[in-house]
Design an enzyme around this catalytic site. Structure first.
Site, PDB file in Angstrom:
ATOM      1  N   ALA A 105       0.856  -1.197   0.000  1.00 26.13           N
ATOM      2  CA  ALA A 105       0.000   0.000   0.000  1.00 26.13           C
ATOM      3  C   ALA A 105       0.885   1.238   0.000  1.00 26.13           C
ATOM      4  O   ALA A 105       2.102   1.143   0.192  1.00 26.13           O
ATOM      5  CB  ALA A 105      -0.892   0.008   1.239  1.00 26.13           C
ATOM      6  N   LYS A 106       0.311   2.361  -0.249  1.00 24.75           N
ATOM      7  CA  LYS A 106       1.029   3.634  -0.114  1.00 24.75           C
ATOM      8  C   LYS A 106       0.010   4.731   0.060  1.00 24.75           C
ATOM      9  O   LYS A 106      -1.134   4.614  -0.409  1.00 24.75           O
ATOM     10  CB  LYS A 106       1.874   3.923  -1.359  1.00 24.75           C
ATOM     11  CG  LYS A 106       3.009   4.883  -1.121  1.00 24.75           C
ATOM     12  CD  LYS A 106       4.199   4.182  -0.485  1.00 24.75           C
ATOM     13  CE  LYS A 106       5.349   5.092  -0.194  1.00 24.75           C
ATOM     14  NZ  LYS A 106       6.525   4.330   0.244  1.00 24.75           N
ATOM     15  N   GLY A 107       0.422   5.816   0.709  1.00 25.81           N
ATOM     16  CA  GLY A 107      -0.464   6.959   0.868  1.00 25.81           C
ATOM     17  C   GLY A 107       0.297   8.242   0.626  1.00 25.81           C
ATOM     18  O   GLY A 107       1.536   8.259   0.634  1.00 25.81           O
TER      19      GLY A 107
END
Ligand code: NAD
Length: 416
Positions: A105-107
């Site tokens: 994931a990444k934000g």
């Protein structure tokens, strides 16, 4: 610099090449190319002058097949959804390469932290987390630091999530301070993992790292800590840079003194006992080991030919474009790809998550020994594949990662 959209194109192109090489089923390939979930949120914040500013934030979960999603949060004015999608995909491969039971994931939030007060950063962080709460949590998606985010930001994340559910949840985020359930050694884990990787290459290629010259682009969490660790081991660092520019001294730089200059002047270029160079010049300096530790797309087809280092260790995510990669391969440069080289951060994040779930904490020695083991094993696996199949380390790492994610996808089956 090439645009952020290009990172997604680069990552997908790399995937396609390896999928074709592996003769991967077209259906499986199309599952792995798409993120599982993308959330875009708008975050209104009352800023210090009393006005309201609306910030855009993203959270992308690329894969949840091997476990909960895992990935950092980036605060930067150039953040785009495509960049976050690419970085989330890289996280899936990274977790698979080191064998930790997470998906990727990444934000990110489009903002300029350098122009924001601490109070504004806190309000923005809390609002962003509140907006993405439905999809995060210790069993769903675990956050971590990335560019321009730090243990303080991780504390606000942990607190906001905990306030929402009504009890303390350390497992929702890693990279926290130790006093609220962080892990010993997490702050320097990515850098330590990069250092272990450099030593693993040295062992394999039979050279002495203490006799080599290092150039490091970026002097933040990863580049700065790496410079300190390498210096402590006796390595010679001849060039360092940050966003303002670089410094070079063929006799070697002392990172402790450079850190003082950074603290006093706001940049490494405030360090006087060295020549001023540009970031571009740093990449093409005469040195043995080049460590890009800043942002993506730094080594491109425009400068790859000028690179003189014989070893590149990718501490940053996506620092080399695929066109540059081909040029460097032809020149015989040994490249350790990001998904292997900088996996120390996610490995110790995994240790932190495990410790947080058990409320049982290890000392720094235990953490560092476990990190060394995990990095050594991953390096050995990737190196073996590279040798057996006569492919680059980048291709070998991706083959290993895709094999592991595909195996998990097949055994779980396609729901319903
Ligand atoms: P950071 O914000 O702590 O530091 C970034 C450094 O890069 C700073 O010194 C900054 O001045 C410099 N920089 C920014 N733009 C630059 C430019 N255009 N040219 C030269 N220097 C520039 O970030 P970080 O956490 O050290 O992350 C650096 C890289 O490592 C990123 O690619 C990140 O995704 C990757 N990474 C970080 C971690 C982690 O645990 N922090 C883990 C894995 C990978």
């Amino acid at each position: 610099m090439e645009s952020a959209e290009n990172l997604l194109q680069e990552v997908l192109k790399e995937f396609d090449e390896v999928a074709e090489y592996m003769n991967l089923d077209a259906g499986l390939s199309s599952i792995l190319k798409e993120p599982k979930r993308c959330l875009t949120v708008s975050c209104p914040v009352k800023i210090d002058d009393g006005s309201i500013k609306v910030f855009t934030g993203f959270r992308v979960q690329h894969s949840l097949t091997r476990g909960p999603a895992k990935g950092g949060i980036r605060y930067h004015p150039d953040v785009t959804l495509d960049e976050i999608k690419a970085l989330a995909m890289l996280m899936t491969w990274k977790c698979a390469v080191v064998g930790v039971p997470f998906g990727g994931a990444k934000g990110g939030i489009v903002c300029e932290p350098a122009k924001m007060s601490s109070g504004e950063m806190e309000k923005l962080t809390r609002r962003y987390i509140t907006e993405i709460i439905p999809i995060i949590g210790p069993e769903k998606d675990i956050l971590a630091p990335d560019v321009n985010t730090n243990p303080q930001v991780m504390s606000w994340i942990m607190d906001t999530f905990s306030m929402d559910v009504g009890y303390s949840v350390p497992g929702v985020v890693t990279g926290k301070p130790i006093c609220i359930g962080g892990s010993a050694g997490r702050d320097v884990a990515t850098a330590r993992g990069v250092m272990f990787t450099i030593f693993n290459v040295a062992k394999k290629l039979a050279f002495d790292p203490l006799s080599k010259e290092f150039a490091i682009q970026g002097f933040g969490n990863v580049g700065g800590n790496l410079a300190h660790l390498l210096f402590q081991e006796g390595c010679k660092i001849t060039a360092i840079s940050d966003i303002e520019g670089g410094i070079y001294n063929p006799k070697g730089l002392d990172p402790v003194k450079v850190s003082f200059a950074l603290k006093e002047t706001g940049s490494v270029i405030g360090f006087k006992d060295a020549d001023r160079i540009t970031n571009e010049e740093l990449l093409t300096l005469t040195c043995d080991v080049l460590v890009p530790a800043a942002l993506e797309n730094q080594i491109t087809q425009d400068n790859a030919d000028g690179i003189r280092a014989k070893l590149i260790v990718e501490a940053a995510n996506g620092p080399t474009t695929s066109a540059a990669d081909k040029i460097l391969e032809e020149k015989g440069v040994f490249i350790v790809p990001d998904i292997l080289a900088n996996a120390g951060g996610v490995s110790v994040s995994y240790f932190e998550w495990v410790q947080g779930l058990q409320f049982h904490f290890w000392n720094e020695r235990e953490v560092n020994l476990k990190l060394r083991d995990i990095m050594e094993k991953a390096f050995e696996n990737v190196y073996r594949i590279a040798r057996e199949k006569d492919v680059s380390m980048r291709k070998a790492a991706l083959i290993l990662a895709i094999e592991r994610v595909v195996e998990a996808t097949k055994v779980r089956g396609i729901y319903p």
